[in-house]
Design an enzyme around this catalytic site. Structure first.
Site, PDB file in Angstrom:
ATOM      1  N   THR A 197      40.323  43.228  42.618  1.00  0.00           N
ATOM      2  CA  THR A 197      40.689  42.653  43.650  1.00  0.00           C
ATOM      3  C   THR A 197      41.788  43.556  44.561  1.00  0.00           C
ATOM      4  O   THR A 197      41.823  43.915  45.681  1.00  0.00           O
ATOM      5  CB  THR A 197      41.506  41.227  43.545  1.00  0.00           C
ATOM      6  OG1 THR A 197      40.412  40.359  43.091  1.00  0.00           O
ATOM      7  CG2 THR A 197      42.133  40.768  44.986  1.00  0.00           C
TER       8      THR A 197
ATOM      9  N   SER B  59      36.609  43.121  37.403  1.00  0.00           N
ATOM     10  CA  SER B  59      36.877  43.039  36.265  1.00  0.00           C
ATOM     11  C   SER B  59      35.931  42.311  35.281  1.00  0.00           C
ATOM     12  O   SER B  59      35.685  42.381  34.087  1.00  0.00           O
ATOM     13  CB  SER B  59      38.375  42.343  36.004  1.00  0.00           C
ATOM     14  OG  SER B  59      38.141  40.972  36.195  1.00  0.00           O
TER      15      SER B  59
ATOM     16  N   THR C 263      42.085  40.749  37.912  1.00  0.00           N
ATOM     17  CA  THR C 263      43.098  40.021  37.102  1.00  0.00           C
ATOM     18  C   THR C 263      42.232  39.088  36.050  1.00  0.00           C
ATOM     19  O   THR C 263      42.846  38.488  35.013  1.00  0.00           O
ATOM     20  CB  THR C 263      43.938  39.103  37.751  1.00  0.00           C
ATOM     21  OG1 THR C 263      42.870  38.393  38.837  1.00  0.00           O
ATOM     22  CG2 THR C 263      44.592  40.002  38.800  1.00  0.00           C
ATOM     23  N   ASP C 264      40.928  39.006  36.372  1.00  0.00           N
ATOM     24  CA  ASP C 264      40.207  37.905  35.548  1.00  0.00           C
ATOM     25  C   ASP C 264      40.024  38.496  34.101  1.00  0.00           C
ATOM     26  O   ASP C 264      39.893  37.532  33.129  1.00  0.00           O
ATOM     27  CB  ASP C 264      38.752  37.598  36.050  1.00  0.00           C
ATOM     28  CG  ASP C 264      38.540  36.765  37.211  1.00  0.00           C
ATOM     29  OD1 ASP C 264      39.970  36.377  37.827  1.00  0.00           O
ATOM     30  OD2 ASP C 264      37.652  36.866  38.083  1.00  0.00           O
TER      31      ASP C 264
END
Length: 290
Positions: A17, A60, A92-93
């Site tokens: 992101t 990710s 971030t995932d």
């Protein structure tokens, strides 16, 4: 009067992101590279002598362990060439997975910091620049040496082995259950409140070629064991089972059936030598659900 040389910082961007902008086809895509992200943060260039690279540009969820092994090799090579710290930028995932893997693959006192953003660079209140600056501050700080791989988000410093993403949208999404953050970034500096010891595990060597596939199955209420029965025939080299509570299984699961016990020598409780399934080359372990 001689000036103190700036620390050398390796910045690797994998996508996510924090790198995504509107695409001509609609939606967003990971278009920004490491150099562009670094250039967009006021004060970052004055903090360190930065080498910025972009090994990957993917979301990710599309990263693989092979990608992270390659990133670990780049970090070790950077350290061998004199880098004082490293920052890995990604979505971030899967930050917690990347951080945990790098903690095992990069055994060096110099800081490795994984960072991302909950809001894209074109959104109001984008958190990427502040997170990246905070990550660089930590990665070039003497106070962060010896802590292994860290995650820096929302001005908090988390240890790789404790951190997890606890919310899908908030900028305060990352927490460290039971342990809490190791420190924080404030007023241009890092403050470390607690420290973690290096993991007492063997040093993992780089794997040649593709890594063996390992399945992860979570046991939930009402699980009848169909997925467990199917795993031996799917070509996995190993299986990790996340049981309920202290690694418990439903009474009707294959783990409790006489037929399954005859075909597999289970390592139980978790942590003993892995077992081998007679129907497939599969090491079977159980882990506790937290």
């Amino acid at each position: 009067m001689p000036t103190t040389p700036r620390p050398r910082l390796l910045v690797l961007s994998l996508g996510g992101t924090i790198t995504m902008t509107q695409s001509a086809a609609g939606g967003i895509a990971p278009t920004l590279g490491a150099a562009e992200l670094v250039a967009a943060v006021p004060g970052l260039a004055e903090l360190a002598e930065i080498e910025a690279r972009s090994p990957f540009r993917v979301g990710s969820a599309s990263l693989t362990l092979e990608n992270i092994v390659a990133v670990a090799a780049e970090i070790r090579a950077g350290f061998a060439q004199g880098a004082d710290g490293a920052v890995v930028i990604q979505g971030t995932d899967t930050i917690e997975e990347t951080a945990f893997a790098l903690d095992l693959l990069v055994r060096d006192a110099r800081p490795v910091v994984v960072v991302g953003a909950m809001r894209g660079p074109q959104q109001a209140g984008a958190d990427g620049p502040a997170n990246l600056l905070a990550a660089a501050i930590v990665a070039t700080s003497a106070a962060a040496r010896g802590l292994g791989t860290l995650v820096v988000m929302n001005d908090e410093v988390h240890a790789a082995r404790f951190v997890r993403k606890a919310h899908t949208a908030l900028t305060s999404a990352f927490v460290s259950d039971m342990a809490g953050p190791l420190g924080l970034v404030a007023e241009g500096g890092v403050r470390i409140f607690s420290r973690v010891a290096a993991p007492d595990l063997p040093v993992f060597a780089d794997a040649a070629g593709s890594l063996p596939p390992v399945a992860l199955i979570k046991i939930a209420m009402g699980d009848d064991g169909r997925l467990l029965r199917a795993v031996p025939g799917l070509g996995f080299a190993g299986l990790v089972i996340e049981g309920a509570g202290p690694a418990m299984f439903p009474a009707r699961s294959p783990r409790r059936s006489a037929r399954w016990r005859r075909s597999c020598r289970w390592c139980w409780p978790a942590g003993r030598s892995p077992a081998r399934c007679s129907s497939a080359p599969m090491a079977i372990r159980a882990r506790r659900s937290t």
